[in-house]
Design a protein around this motif. Structure first.
Motif, PDB file in Angstrom:
ATOM      1  N   GLU A 173      38.027  35.363  32.921  1.00  0.00           N
ATOM      2  CA  GLU A 173      38.989  35.529  33.990  1.00  0.00           C
ATOM      3  C   GLU A 173      40.195  36.004  33.389  1.00  0.00           C
ATOM      4  O   GLU A 173      40.881  36.860  34.136  1.00  0.00           O
ATOM      5  CB  GLU A 173      39.167  34.070  34.487  1.00  0.00           C
ATOM      6  N   VAL A 174      40.405  35.706  32.148  1.00  0.00           N
ATOM      7  CA  VAL A 174      41.527  36.378  31.574  1.00  0.00           C
ATOM      8  C   VAL A 174      41.339  38.039  31.533  1.00  0.00           C
ATOM      9  O   VAL A 174      42.575  38.558  32.019  1.00  0.00           O
ATOM     10  CB  VAL A 174      41.909  35.630  30.023  1.00  0.00           C
ATOM     11  N   PHE A 175      40.204  38.367  31.227  1.00  0.00           N
ATOM     12  CA  PHE A 175      40.165  39.818  31.162  1.00  0.00           C
ATOM     13  C   PHE A 175      40.316  40.613  32.445  1.00  0.00           C
ATOM     14  O   PHE A 175      40.880  41.674  32.553  1.00  0.00           O
ATOM     15  CB  PHE A 175      38.542  39.979  30.715  1.00  0.00           C
ATOM     16  N   LEU A 176      39.887  39.754  33.625  1.00  0.00           N
ATOM     17  CA  LEU A 176      39.862  40.352  34.788  1.00  0.00           C
ATOM     18  C   LEU A 176      41.209  40.316  35.491  1.00  0.00           C
ATOM     19  O   LEU A 176      41.329  41.139  36.531  1.00  0.00           O
ATOM     20  CB  LEU A 176      38.737  39.999  35.866  1.00  0.00           C
ATOM     21  N   THR A 177      42.165  39.366  35.086  1.00  0.00           N
ATOM     22  CA  THR A 177      43.470  39.337  35.770  1.00  0.00           C
ATOM     23  C   THR A 177      44.483  39.661  34.852  1.00  0.00           C
ATOM     24  O   THR A 177      45.647  39.974  35.549  1.00  0.00           O
ATOM     25  CB  THR A 177      43.547  37.646  35.842  1.00  0.00           C
ATOM     26  N   ASP A 178      44.399  40.044  33.718  1.00  0.00           N
ATOM     27  CA  ASP A 178      45.485  40.594  32.914  1.00  0.00           C
ATOM     28  C   ASP A 178      45.721  42.052  33.158  1.00  0.00           C
ATOM     29  O   ASP A 178      44.816  42.637  32.580  1.00  0.00           O
ATOM     30  CB  ASP A 178      45.484  40.088  31.286  1.00  0.00           C
ATOM     31  N   PRO A 179      46.836  42.438  33.276  1.00  0.00           N
ATOM     32  CA  PRO A 179      47.261  43.643  33.813  1.00  0.00           C
ATOM     33  C   PRO A 179      47.009  44.650  32.351  1.00  0.00           C
ATOM     34  O   PRO A 179      46.624  45.955  32.372  1.00  0.00           O
ATOM     35  CB  PRO A 179      48.497  43.912  34.095  1.00  0.00           C
ATOM     36  N   ILE A 180      46.986  44.105  31.194  1.00  0.00           N
ATOM     37  CA  ILE A 180      46.886  44.754  29.914  1.00  0.00           C
ATOM     38  C   ILE A 180      45.726  45.542  29.603  1.00  0.00           C
ATOM     39  O   ILE A 180      45.494  46.531  29.014  1.00  0.00           O
ATOM     40  CB  ILE A 180      47.199  43.651  28.656  1.00  0.00           C
ATOM     41  N   PHE A 181      44.333  44.980  30.320  1.00  0.00           N
ATOM     42  CA  PHE A 181      43.220  45.766  30.172  1.00  0.00           C
ATOM     43  C   PHE A 181      42.957  46.514  31.622  1.00  0.00           C
ATOM     44  O   PHE A 181      41.807  47.061  31.901  1.00  0.00           O
ATOM     45  CB  PHE A 181      42.281  44.260  30.609  1.00  0.00           C
ATOM     46  N   GLY A 182      43.994  46.891  32.519  1.00  0.00           N
ATOM     47  CA  GLY A 182      43.805  47.699  33.498  1.00  0.00           C
ATOM     48  C   GLY A 182      44.889  47.612  34.580  1.00  0.00           C
ATOM     49  O   GLY A 182      45.107  46.187  34.628  1.00  0.00           O
ATOM     50  N   LYS A 183      45.161  48.645  35.211  1.00  0.00           N
ATOM     51  CA  LYS A 183      46.135  48.286  36.250  1.00  0.00           C
ATOM     52  C   LYS A 183      45.641  47.522  37.559  1.00  0.00           C
ATOM     53  O   LYS A 183      46.687  46.690  38.243  1.00  0.00           O
ATOM     54  CB  LYS A 183      47.071  49.582  36.799  1.00  0.00           C
ATOM     55  N   THR A 184      44.545  47.758  37.876  1.00  0.00           N
ATOM     56  CA  THR A 184      44.135  46.722  39.015  1.00  0.00           C
ATOM     57  C   THR A 184      42.942  46.211  38.596  1.00  0.00           C
ATOM     58  O   THR A 184      42.372  46.318  37.651  1.00  0.00           O
ATOM     59  CB  THR A 184      43.493  47.878  40.230  1.00  0.00           C
ATOM     60  N   ARG A 185      42.328  45.058  39.541  1.00  0.00           N
ATOM     61  CA  ARG A 185      41.489  44.309  39.227  1.00  0.00           C
ATOM     62  C   ARG A 185      40.057  45.291  39.178  1.00  0.00           C
ATOM     63  O   ARG A 185      39.248  44.969  38.488  1.00  0.00           O
ATOM     64  CB  ARG A 185      41.084  43.234  40.128  1.00  0.00           C
ATOM     65  N   GLU A 186      40.067  46.240  39.884  1.00  0.00           N
ATOM     66  CA  GLU A 186      38.956  47.025  40.007  1.00  0.00           C
ATOM     67  C   GLU A 186      38.815  47.841  38.818  1.00  0.00           C
ATOM     68  O   GLU A 186      37.636  47.830  38.286  1.00  0.00           O
ATOM     69  CB  GLU A 186      39.208  48.026  41.208  1.00  0.00           C
ATOM     70  N   ALA A 187      39.853  48.204  38.176  1.00  0.00           N
ATOM     71  CA  ALA A 187      39.823  49.113  36.905  1.00  0.00           C
ATOM     72  C   ALA A 187      39.233  48.233  35.846  1.00  0.00           C
ATOM     73  O   ALA A 187      38.640  48.515  34.993  1.00  0.00           O
ATOM     74  CB  ALA A 187      41.120  49.684  36.633  1.00  0.00           C
ATOM     75  N   ARG A 188      39.811  46.842  35.952  1.00  0.00           N
ATOM     76  CA  ARG A 188      39.690  45.853  34.882  1.00  0.00           C
ATOM     77  C   ARG A 188      38.239  45.471  34.956  1.00  0.00           C
ATOM     78  O   ARG A 188      37.481  45.300  33.696  1.00  0.00           O
ATOM     79  CB  ARG A 188      40.321  44.526  34.752  1.00  0.00           C
ATOM     80  N   ALA A 189      37.669  45.293  36.000  1.00  0.00           N
ATOM     81  CA  ALA A 189      36.211  44.903  36.268  1.00  0.00           C
ATOM     82  C   ALA A 189      35.245  46.097  35.972  1.00  0.00           C
ATOM     83  O   ALA A 189      34.190  45.717  35.175  1.00  0.00           O
ATOM     84  CB  ALA A 189      35.984  44.805  37.892  1.00  0.00           C
ATOM     85  N   LYS A 190      35.935  47.469  35.967  1.00  0.00           N
ATOM     86  CA  LYS A 190      34.965  48.469  35.423  1.00  0.00           C
ATOM     87  C   LYS A 190      35.167  48.442  33.931  1.00  0.00           C
ATOM     88  O   LYS A 190      33.596  48.591  33.508  1.00  0.00           O
ATOM     89  CB  LYS A 190      35.672  49.915  35.897  1.00  0.00           C
ATOM     90  N   VAL A 191      35.875  48.066  33.049  1.00  0.00           N
ATOM     91  CA  VAL A 191      35.725  48.140  31.922  1.00  0.00           C
ATOM     92  C   VAL A 191      34.902  46.752  31.443  1.00  0.00           C
ATOM     93  O   VAL A 191      33.975  46.973  30.304  1.00  0.00           O
ATOM     94  CB  VAL A 191      37.076  47.943  31.266  1.00  0.00           C
ATOM     95  N   TRP A 192      35.112  45.789  32.145  1.00  0.00           N
ATOM     96  CA  TRP A 192      34.297  44.562  31.706  1.00  0.00           C
ATOM     97  C   TRP A 192      32.729  44.841  32.135  1.00  0.00           C
ATOM     98  O   TRP A 192      31.671  44.685  31.295  1.00  0.00           O
ATOM     99  CB  TRP A 192      34.509  43.595  32.681  1.00  0.00           C
ATOM    100  N   ASN A 193      32.608  45.621  33.065  1.00  0.00           N
ATOM    101  CA  ASN A 193      30.997  45.742  33.575  1.00  0.00           C
ATOM    102  C   ASN A 193      30.319  46.839  32.553  1.00  0.00           C
ATOM    103  O   ASN A 193      29.105  46.969  32.360  1.00  0.00           O
ATOM    104  CB  ASN A 193      30.895  46.261  34.837  1.00  0.00           C
ATOM    105  N   GLN A 194      31.246  47.753  31.953  1.00  0.00           N
ATOM    106  CA  GLN A 194      30.755  48.688  31.307  1.00  0.00           C
ATOM    107  C   GLN A 194      30.346  48.032  29.666  1.00  0.00           C
ATOM    108  O   GLN A 194      29.358  48.546  29.288  1.00  0.00           O
ATOM    109  CB  GLN A 194      31.801  49.970  30.996  1.00  0.00           C
ATOM    110  N   GLY A 195      31.127  47.168  29.571  1.00  0.00           N
ATOM    111  CA  GLY A 195      30.836  46.219  28.358  1.00  0.00           C
ATOM    112  C   GLY A 195      30.848  47.118  27.067  1.00  0.00           C
ATOM    113  O   GLY A 195      31.833  47.954  26.759  1.00  0.00           O
TER     114      GLY A 195
END
Length: 755
Positions: free
Chosen positions: A307-329
Motif C-alpha cells: 500500500e505504501v508503494f501504491l500510494t506514495d508519489p515518490i514511486f510515480g506521479k499517479t496510482r496507475e504509474a505506481r501500479a505499473k512499476v509494482w506489476n513489472q516487478g
C-alpha cells in the motif's frame, strides 16, 4: 461472397487469401519493396498501417515482469509477489534439451531462415487449404517473440491484450517488420533466450524457469529430455496440454515433441522411444503469489508495504504509474521489519489470544527517533478462510485497515502533553469528583466554543464511587481518572489538544477530521494501533515525532541491469519540548509501577505506558514504550459487535476486560522478547511532587463511567448557541449511527462502521 464459419471464423477461401497475402507480403519484404503497392490485394485492411517503411524503426521492448522479493531488515525473505510469475535466466541456465525441444516443435527451421520463413508460409498455406481450416501456422520463433512482447506491454489491460493478439493484416505487418529488426540486432541465440523467458507455460508460469519450478520443482538448467519436451509442448495451448489437469493430453503432446526431436536428429530414435514410455514425473509446487506467502506472520506488514508503494508519489506521479512499476516487478524491497521483534509479537499474540476467539488483537512496534516499523501482527491470520482476514487491523483505512477503534484513556497523555506544553504544571490539582457534568462552555478552534445541552447536561462518572479527588495530574494519570481529564481539557481548551495530536501524527483511522468536544480527552476518536504506537514513540524520543516508515531500500532488476529506486524517508519534527516529553514519561512510568498498567511493566528495564478501555468494553488497549521501542496493543471485536464481558480470551475467562488485564500482558511479553539482548537505556525523568493523594482503588482504566446526554453539544461564536448532537463519554451506550466504531459493523475487521 464467401460465408463465415459458424462461430465467426474465416472460411477456407478467406484463410487461403489471408495466407496468400502474407506470403506475398513476405516476398515483398524480402525484396525490400514498400507495402502500399500491395494495397489492391487488400493488405491495407482495417488495422494495417500506411506503409511498411513508415513503421517505427525500433520495437518498444518492455522490461519483462518478474517476481518481487520483500525482505526484512536483516535480509531474510518475508514474501514474494508478482504480477506474472517469472524469473529471467540466461540461455546457459536453460537445459540444452529445452532449447532443442522448443525449436523442434515451434520452428524447426529456426537456424536456417531469417525473420520470415517463406517455406513455412507456403507449407502452412498448402496444409490449411487442404484441411479447409487453419491446422498449421507460419510464425517463426522471432515473430512469436514480437507478439509476446506486445502482450507483455499490454499488461493486464484486456483491451490492449486484444489489440496485441487480434488477427489483422496490420498486426502481421508490424510483427514482420519488428521480427526483421530483432534478427538483425539480436541474433538467434539471444532471440531464443528472450523467447524462453517471455512465453507462457500455463499454471501462472511465465518463462521456462518459472515453468520448470511449477511442474518439476527444479531449475530449468536441470530439465531432462522428457521434461523439456513436456514444457515445449505446452506452449501451443497451455490450457489444453496442462499436465496438472489433463495428464493424458499432455503425455500425447510430449510424445509428439519427442518424435519431432528424433526426426530432426536432436536425439536418437531409441532415446525418444525410451522417453515416451516414462511417466510425466510431475513434482509440482503450488503457485503462491502475494502477501499470503509471507512468513513469520508478516502478511499484514507485507500488505502495508504494498500500500505504501501504491500510494506514495515518490514511486510515480499517479496510482496507475505506481501500479505499473509494482506489476513489472523485479524489485528487491528491504524493509524495516525486525525479525526478532516480529517473532516476539507473534509469539505473544499466539499465547494470549486465539484466532478462534470472539475478539481479536493487533499489535505494532516502532522505533522512537526513526519512525521505523519493527513489527506488526494480529491474531487473525492473513488469508481467506474461517477466522482469517485480509483487513490489516493495525493501520489506517487508507493503508488497508479498518475504520479504527476508540483508544479510550490511552489518549489522555496527549491531553497532558498539550496542557504541560501550554504552561500547566504537572502538579495541577482538580476536585475530580466521582460524578459531574461536562463543564460548559469550552473553547475550541477558530475562536468558537463548545456548549453542552443546557436542558440535558451530560453526566460523567469515574469507575467507582470511591474514586474521587482532589487529584493531581500524577495520581489522576496513574488511576486514569475521567473527571480529572475532563476538567483539564475544559481548562486549557480543546484546540491545543487537537494541535498537539496533529504534531504527534495522531489522526482518525478513517481520515475524517477530529471532532472538537471535551469527550476527546477520553479517547472517543477512532485510531489505529500504528498511529498510537508512533505517537507514544514521540514521548520516548523526548518530543521528536517521526513519520512511520516501512521501507529501507529498493533495487529493481530490468533485463541484466539493476538500479536503485528512491524510497520515502521518515520526516522528524519537534512536537513538544524535551521537558514536556520527559514529564509525560514520568507520569506514564507511574502507571506501570503503581497504577492501572502494573501487569504490563517490564522487570528488566524502565518502561512507561497507559491503559485504555472504551465504552461497554468494545475495545481495550495498552500503549507503552521504553527509550528504544514503542508499541501498541489493541484487543476487541473488529466489527464492534461483541462486548468484552463474560468472555474467554486465549483460554482465560474474563468477567470484564480491562486495558491492563489483557492488552497489558500481551505488550509486556512482546516487548520483553523484542528487547532481549538489547542495551538497557534509561529515561530522563523529572521530579513531580505527589500533591493530593486522593482516593480510589486504581484498578481500572477509569473509562467506564456513565452519562445521560450529548457531549458535542453546540458550537458557539460570540456566545450564540448553535444546536448540535453531541458525543457521549465512552461510558455511555452510544446511539446507533452516532459515530464510527460504536455499533454493528459489516464484519471482517472493518472497525464496526455503520450507516
Amino acid at each position: 461472397m464467401p460465408k463465415k464459419r459458424s462461430g465467426g471464423g474465416l472460411s477456407s477461401t478467406q484463410q487461403a487469401a489471408k495466407f496468400l497475402g502474407v506470403s506475398v507480403l513476405a516476398g515483398a519484404v524480402m525484396a525490400g519493396i514498400a507495402l502500399p503497392a500491395f494495397g489492391a490485394l487488400g493488405l491495407a485492411a482495417k488495422g494495417s498501417v500506411e506503409s511498411f517503411d513508415e513503421l517505427p524503426a525500433n520495437l518498444k521492448t518492455p522490461p519483462l515482469s518478474q517476481r518481487t522479493t520483500i525482505l526484512d531488515a536483516d535480509g531474510g525473505q518475508i514474501a514474494t509477489v508478482y504480477s506474472r510469475d517469472r524469473t529471467v535466466v540466461p540461455l546457459k541456465d536453460m537445459s540444452p534439451y529445452m532449447q532443442k525441444a522448443i525449436v523442434a516443435i515451434e520452428d524447426a527451421r529456426f537456424y536456417k531462415h531469417g525473420a520470415i520463413d517463406l517455406k513455412g508460409v507456403l507449407r502452412a498455406l498448402n496444409k490449411n487449404a487442404q484441411s479447409g481450416g487453419v491446422s498449421q501456422g507460419a510464425s517463426t520463433l522471432t515473430q512469436q517473440l514480437v507478439k509476446n512482447v506486445a502482450i507483455e506491454e499490454a499488461g493486464d489491460d484486456p483491451t490492449k491484450v486484444a489489440e496485441a493478439t487480434q488477427q489483422t493484416i496490420g498486426r502481421k505487418i508490424k510483427e514482420l517488420k519488428y521480427a526483421i529488426q530483432l534478427e538483425e540486432e539480436l541474433g538467434k541465440k539471444k532471440i531464443l533466450e528472450n523467447y524462453l523467458n517471455i512465453t507462457f507455460f500455463g499454471e501462472q508460469a511465465y518463462g521456462v524457469e518459472a515453468a520448470s519450478q511449477r511442474y518439476f520443482s527444479k531449475h530449468a538448467k536441470d530439465l531432462n529430455v522428457q521434461q523439456a519436451a513436456l514444457l515445449a509442448g505446452i506452449v501451443q495451448s497451455p490450457s489444453r496440454y496442462d499436465p496438472v489437469n489433463d495428464a493424458t493430453e499432455a503425455t500425447k503432446r510430449r510424445n509428439v515433441v519427442l518424435q519431432r526431436m528424433a526426426d530432426l536428429g536432436d536425439i536418437s530414435q531409441a532415446e525418444a522411444d525410451t522417453a515416451k514410455k516414462t511417466p510425466l514425473g510431475l513434482n509440482p509446487s503450488q503457485p503462491k503469489n502475494g502477501c499470503i506467502t509471507a512468513v513469520k506472520g508478516a502478511g499484514f506488514f507485507c500488505d502495508y508495504v504494498r500500500e505504501v508503494f501504491l500510494t506514495d508519489p515518490i514511486f510515480g506521479k499517479t496510482r496507475e504509474a505506481r501500479a505499473k512499476v509494482w506489476n513489472q516487478g523485479g524489485l528487491t524491497i528491504r524493509t524495516t521489519l525486525d525479525p526478532q521483534s516480529q517473532k516476539s509479537v507473534q509469539a505473544s499474540i499466539k499465547e494470549h489470544v486465539y484466532k478462534t476467539d470472539a475478539v481479536a488483537t493487533a499489535a505494532t512496534i516502532v522505533e522512537p527517533g526513526t519512525g521505523k516499523i519493527l513489527a506488526m501482527g494480529q491474531s487473525r491470520p492473513y488469508g481467506f478462510g474461517k477466522h482469517e482476514t485480509q483487513i490489516n487491523l493495525s493501520v489506517n483505512q487508507a493503508s488497508g485497515g479498518g475504520a479504527g477503534y476508540q483508544p479510550g484513556s490511552t489518549f489522555k497523555p496527549i491531553v497532558a502533553a498539550a496542557a504541560i506544553e501550554g504552561g500547566t504544571p504537572a502538579t495541577q490539582s482538580y476536585s475530580s469528583p466521582y460524578k459531574m457534568n461536562y463543564p460548559s462552555p469550552v473553547s475550541i478552534c477558530d475562536g468558537k466554543q463548545w456548549r453542552d445541552d443546557p436542558y440535558k447536561p451530560t453526566e460523567l462518572t469515574n469507575e467507582s464511587e470511591s474514586e474521587h479527588g482532589p487529584y493531581s495530574m500524577k495520581q489522576a494519570t496513574a488511576k486514569s481518572v475521567n473527571t480529572y481529564y475532563v476538567q483539564l481539557i475544559s481548562d486549557i481548551g480543546i484546540c491545543p489538544v487537537i494541535e498537539m495530536a496533529k504534531k504527534m501524527g495522531v489522526e482518525r483511522a478513517d481520515g475524517a477530521k477530529m471532532r472538537q468536544a471535551p469527550s476527546i480527552a477520553l479517547g472517543t476518536q477512532e485510531m489505529s494501533p500504528l498511529t498510537m504506537a508512533n505517537a507514544y514513540a514521540t514521548f520516548a524520543s523526548r518530543g521528536m515525532y517521526c513519520t512511520p516508515v516501512a521501507i529501507e531500500s529498493i533495487s529493481q532488476r530490468i533485463g541484466d541491469k539493476t538500479k536503485s529506486l528512491e524510497v520515502p524517508k521518515s520526516t522528524c519534527s519537534r512536537a513538544m519540548s524535551e521537558k514536556t516529553a520527559d514529564t509525560v514519561t514520568t507520569l506514564l512510568k507511574g502507571v506501570v509501577e503503581d497504577g492501572t498498567g502494573q501487569q504490563a511493566g517490564l522487570s528488566d528495564r524502565p518502561s512507561a505506558g497507559k491503559t485504555g478501555t472504551t465504552d461497554n468494553r468494545y475495545a481495550a488497549w495498552f500503549v507503552g514504550f521504553t527509550p528504544n521501542m514503542a508499541g501498541a496493543v489493541w484487543v476487541g471485536d473488529p466489527s464492534h459487535k461483541r462486548q468484552m464481558k463474560n468472555i474467554s480470551i486465549g483460554g482465560v475467562w474474563n468477567e470484564k476486560v480491562y486495558g491492563g488485564q489483557v492488552p497489558g500482558p500481551i505488550w509486556r511479553d512482546m516487548m520483553t522478547g523484542a528487547l532481549d539482548g538489547r542495551p538497557v537505556e534509561q529515561f530522563n525523568l523529572v521530579n513531580i511532587p505527589d500533591g493530593n493523594k486522593g482516593k480510589g482503588n486504581g484498578n481500572d482504566d477509569g473509562n467506564n463511567g456513565g452519562n445521560n446526554g450529548n457531549t458535542d453539544g453546540g458550537l458557539t461564536n460570540g456566545g450564540n448557541d448553535t444546536a448540535g448532537t453531541g458525543f457521549p463519554s465512552p461510558t455511555f451506550s452510544f446511539p446507533d449511527n452516532l459515530f464510527q466504531g460504536t455499533s454493528n459493523g459489516n464484519g471482517n475487521g472493518n472497525g464496526g462502521r455503520r450507516g
